[in-house]
Design an enzyme around this catalytic site. Structure first.
Site, mmCIF file in Angstrom:
data_model
loop_
_atom_site.group_PDB
_atom_site.id
_atom_site.type_symbol
_atom_site.label_atom_id
_atom_site.label_comp_id
_atom_site.label_asym_id
_atom_site.label_seq_id
_atom_site.Cartn_x
_atom_site.Cartn_y
_atom_site.Cartn_z
ATOM 1 N N ARG A 158 0.825 -1.216 0.000
ATOM 2 C CA ARG A 158 0.000 0.000 0.000
ATOM 3 C C ARG A 158 0.858 1.266 0.000
ATOM 4 O O ARG A 158 0.502 2.275 0.590
ATOM 5 C CB ARG A 158 -0.956 0.003 1.196
ATOM 6 N N SER A 172 -11.596 -1.192 2.865
ATOM 7 C CA SER A 172 -10.762 -1.455 4.043
ATOM 8 C C SER A 172 -10.189 -0.154 4.585
ATOM 9 O O SER A 172 -9.574 0.616 3.850
ATOM 10 C CB SER A 172 -9.625 -2.417 3.684
ATOM 11 N N GLU A 188 -5.441 2.846 5.829
ATOM 12 C CA GLU A 188 -5.261 2.654 4.395
ATOM 13 C C GLU A 188 -5.931 3.797 3.641
ATOM 14 O O GLU A 188 -5.482 4.206 2.577
ATOM 15 C CB GLU A 188 -5.856 1.309 3.985
#
Length: 332
Positions: free
Chosen positions: A194, A250, A320
């Protein structure tokens, strides 16, 4: 490698500038709006206003806009808004929306050993997955599980079900703050979970840059098997994620060797709620908007989850999603 976007105007010609912006809006072919409610553009359906909002007509128009936009004014870009929380106090500067126009999707080449697809930053990831399947190319099926656009997937190395975006990237196209286009390869970046950053040894873009497209190298496949794989992934999403409520997917990154959802559930936080912002009872790494949640309520849930999980496990969950903008009044 870099190329300069061709500006369809004489940048040295006199212009009738807007007093508020210092930019001649006659040079633009896109749509510029003021005080735009960002809740209309983010998947959480919450948050404040952007001082300015621009929808470019195409990549060339985007280059013109960036070239003339005041250099002291902030610039941000958004696709489907599935990875943003805009605080209730709103955003200064301009938010540029890419999903409606930067949506080229082309089969560049196809050989026995695979093919190459170009996708603009505004192309939904699921659409790229279906396009690859249609052309008997495999390896992009996982993108059907990512609820955003190619630009966002490139920016954060989005992934799911064991695959990540940059595993398929051959090269990318970016645009910098001055409107200059660059083509770069994965070797120009530090790519992690990420996270995507330019190496220091690469000459930096003017001050910052954004992905406007990418070339994806895929292996040969069978249309029906790829179609079934995409269908299965979408079926898994429907069963395991609260798709009936506004959310941002998420919220937290998975810590090394573990899963954020497991930690949140272990701490008894499923169903935890502040106002209309609630941790999903279906998937503990989703925070859903149950009705009229504010960005402040959502951010408070995020902060509370981080604090409780850390207190009980000594693991600090990292978001995230990107939290941007200003707080409203004395909130938080």
């Amino acid at each position: 490698m870099q190329t300069k976007a061709r500006l369809p105007v004489d940048i040295n010609a006199p212009s009738l500038q807007s007093p508020a912006l210092g930019i001649d809006t006659h040079l633009l072919r896109g749509e510029l709006r003021q005080h735009e409610p960002m809740k209309q553009h983010v998947s959480w359906r919450a948050g404040g206003h952007a001082a300015y909002f621009y929808q470019p007509a195409d990549l060339e128009d985007l280059a013109v806009f960036l070239h003339f936009w005041p250099k002291d004014e902030p610039v941000m870009m958004i696709g489907l808004g599935s990875n943003f929380l805009v605080r209730d106090g709103g955003l200064p500067g301009v938010m540029i929306a890419l999903h409606a126009k930067l949506n080229d999707l082309l089969l560049v080449e196809q050989e026995e050993d695979g093919g190459l697809i170009y996708a603009g930053a505004g192309v939904p990831c699921a659409k790229l997955a279906r396009f690859a399947s249609l052309h008997n190319l495999a390896g992009a099926e996982f993108l059907a599980g990512i609820p955003g656009t190619v630009g966002g997937a490139l920016a954060m190395n989005a992934g799911c079900y064991g695959s990540e975006t940059w595993e398929r990237v051959e090269r990318v196209k970016t645009i910098d703050r001055d409107g200059t286009l660059h083509e770069r390869t994965p070797e120009d970046y530090r790519i992690g979970y990420r996270q995507v950053e330019l190496h220091e040894v690469v000459p930096p873009d003017t001050s910052c840059s954004w992905f406007v497209g990418g070339w994806f190298r895929l292996r040969p496949g069978q249309q029906e098997s790829s179609r079934q794989a995409v269908k299965a992934l979408l079926g898994t999403r429907i069963k395991t994620q609260p798709l009936g409520f506004p959310s941002a997917g998420s919220v937290f990154r998975n810590p090394p060797g573990d899963y954020a959802a497991r930690l949140v559930e272990q701490c008894g936080l499923k169903g935890f709620r502040i106002g209309d912002a609630m941790i999903s009872t279906l998937h503990a790494n989703f925070i859903i908007n149950c009705g009229h949640a504010t960005a402040t309520e959502i951010e408070t849930v995020i902060n509370t989850v981080q604090d409780i999980v850390y207190k009980k496990t000594e693991i600090r969950l990292v978001t995230e999603v990107r939290i941007i903008g200003q707080h409203k009044g004395n909130e938080l």
